[in-house]
Motif scaffolding. Structure first.
Motif, short mmCIF file in Angstrom:
data_model
loop_
_atom_site.label_atom_id
_atom_site.label_comp_id
_atom_site.label_asym_id
_atom_site.label_seq_id
_atom_site.Cartn_x
_atom_site.Cartn_y
_atom_site.Cartn_z
N GLN A 1 16.34 -8.39 62.81
CA GLN A 1 16.40 -8.26 64.28
C GLN A 1 14.99 -8.20 64.88
O GLN A 1 14.73 -8.79 65.93
CB GLN A 1 17.20 -7.01 64.66
CG GLN A 1 17.42 -6.88 66.16
CD GLN A 1 18.27 -5.67 66.53
OE1 GLN A 1 18.27 -4.66 65.81
NE2 GLN A 1 18.98 -5.76 67.63
N LEU A 2 14.08 -7.49 64.21
CA LEU A 2 12.70 -7.42 64.69
C LEU A 2 12.09 -8.82 64.76
O LEU A 2 11.44 -9.19 65.74
CB LEU A 2 11.86 -6.55 63.74
CG LEU A 2 12.07 -5.03 63.86
CD1 LEU A 2 11.64 -4.32 62.59
CD2 LEU A 2 11.29 -4.48 65.06
N ILE A 3 12.32 -9.62 63.72
CA ILE A 3 11.75 -10.97 63.69
C ILE A 3 12.36 -11.84 64.79
O ILE A 3 11.66 -12.59 65.48
CB ILE A 3 11.93 -11.61 62.29
CG1 ILE A 3 11.03 -10.88 61.28
CG2 ILE A 3 11.62 -13.10 62.31
CD1 ILE A 3 11.23 -11.28 59.83
N SER A 4 13.68 -11.71 65.00
CA SER A 4 14.29 -12.54 66.05
C SER A 4 13.81 -12.10 67.43
O SER A 4 13.63 -12.92 68.33
CB SER A 4 15.82 -12.54 65.95
OG SER A 4 16.35 -11.30 66.31
N GLY B 1 17.30 -13.32 56.39
CA GLY B 1 15.88 -13.06 56.64
C GLY B 1 15.55 -11.58 56.72
O GLY B 1 14.40 -11.20 56.91
N SER B 2 16.55 -10.71 56.56
CA SER B 2 16.32 -9.27 56.62
C SER B 2 15.91 -8.75 55.24
O SER B 2 15.99 -9.46 54.23
CB SER B 2 17.61 -8.56 57.06
OG SER B 2 18.60 -8.75 56.05
N ASN C 1 26.77 -8.62 58.29
CA ASN C 1 27.46 -7.52 58.96
C ASN C 1 26.60 -6.73 59.95
O ASN C 1 26.91 -5.60 60.29
CB ASN C 1 28.04 -6.56 57.91
CG ASN C 1 29.18 -7.21 57.15
OD1 ASN C 1 30.24 -7.46 57.70
ND2 ASN C 1 28.94 -7.55 55.90
N ASN C 2 25.49 -7.32 60.36
CA ASN C 2 24.69 -6.85 61.49
C ASN C 2 23.94 -5.53 61.30
O ASN C 2 22.74 -5.50 61.36
CB ASN C 2 25.55 -6.78 62.77
CG ASN C 2 24.68 -6.64 64.01
OD1 ASN C 2 23.62 -7.24 64.07
ND2 ASN C 2 25.10 -5.86 64.96
N ASP C 3 24.64 -4.41 61.09
CA ASP C 3 23.94 -3.13 61.02
C ASP C 3 24.61 -2.22 59.99
O ASP C 3 25.57 -2.60 59.34
CB ASP C 3 23.89 -2.45 62.41
CG ASP C 3 25.28 -2.26 63.00
OD1 ASP C 3 26.29 -2.30 62.25
OD2 ASP C 3 25.37 -2.07 64.23
#
Length: 300
Positions: free
Chosen positions: A39-42, A110-111, A136-138
């Motif tokens: 999420q940080l990268i996006s 990518g996480s 699954n997002n988080d």
């Protein structure tokens, strides 16, 4: 305009939170990214943040795969990250080897949870091109997925997820430490000026040094984490014994880049063209960060 700094609200960010409490939004504001490094990268890519404190492997893999959205500007935590391998409370899996051929949960492609699945596969001797993933997002989505059986297991930082295991929401069946220092700092190459970044990193260095002094680790740092994150004291003390922050946030060690890329390539998370040489300056914004080579390391 204050810098927009993306972060994951975990115990690792304690010095950053202490800095923010004193800064009161003058030089930077924090943007929470609960889904982690993907999420940080996006958000860096989408102009939602200027700076990210994120996981080494995912940041380096992103640049190696051609991202122009950021370059590395500094270091944050030098010690490895201990990733727990986590399954459902009632799942049939008892150990890491049981997971071969199953669908692993990740927060997003990518996480860190994604790149570390490759490292685990490499250690286990599995074919990395056979890995299957469920996004699954988080952390909440990942816990749900291992308990409803849509994924077999996922990987997340040990101490962050230990409260869920203590509450019997999941089970730990192993751990995989990163073969590299765990956190680096990245910034968009144009949105933040070198002067702004240099000021931010110099101040962050002071908070990091204060946080990890022996006298701070013996009391104030423990209390801060307990109060901020609600972790049990014995877990906080155990973690503080394992963590080592950088002594200078504006330095990056060239060996970290080489070692991380080498493991990511072996694991199949990054593919370099034959004969392709990766130059450290491809990864590092040298207007901000000092790149330390092994030769220079000897003189420090």
């Amino acid at each position: 305009m204050p810098l927009r700094v993306g972060y994951v609200r975990e115990h690792f960010c304690s010095p950053l939170l202490q800095y923010e409490a004193d800064d009161k939004g003058k030089t930077f504001t924090l943007v929470e990214c609960p889904s982690g490094t993907g999420q940080l990268i996006s958000r860096l890519t989408n102009d939602e943040i200027d700076v990210a404190i994120a996981l080494t492997d995912a940041l380096i893999a992103g640049i190696a795969k051609g991202s122009q959205a950021y370059k590395l500007v500094g270091s944050y935590v030098n010690s490895p990250l201990k990733w727990a391998v986590i399954t459902g409370s009632g799942s049939p899996y008892k150990q890491i080897s049981d997971l071969q051929g199953t669908t692993l949960g990740i927060s997003r492609y990518g996480s860190g949870s994604h790149t570390m699945a490759y490292v685990m596969a490499l250690q286990q001797g599995w074919a990395t091109d056979q890995l299957k993933f469920g996004v699954n997002n988080d952390i909440r989505g990942l816990l749900d997925s291992v308990n409803d059986g849509s994924t077999s297991a996922f990987m997340w930082e040990w101490f962050t997820t230990k409260p869920f295991a203590d509450a019997k929401e999941c089970r730990f069946i192993g751990a995989v430490p990163t073969p590299w220092p765990s956190w680096l700092i990245a910034a968009h190459p144009e949105r933040a000026s070198p002067a702004e970044l240099t000021t931010f990193l110099a101040s962050l260095t002071l908070y990091v040094r204060e946080f990890q002094k022996p006298e701070s680790r013996a009391g104030p740092s423990v209390e801060f984490i307990k109060k901020t994150f609600g972790y049990p004291e014995e877990d906080v003390k155990a973690w503080l014994q394992t963590v080592e922050y950088t002594s200078d946030c504006a330095q990056i060690h060239s060996e970290v880049l080489k070692r991380t890329l080498s493991v990511l390539e072996q694991a199949g998370a990054v593919t370099l063209q034959e004969g392709e040489k990766i130059s450290p300056s491809q990864f590092v914004n040298k207007d901000v960060a000092t790149l330390i080579t092994p030769e220079e390391e000897e003189h420090h």
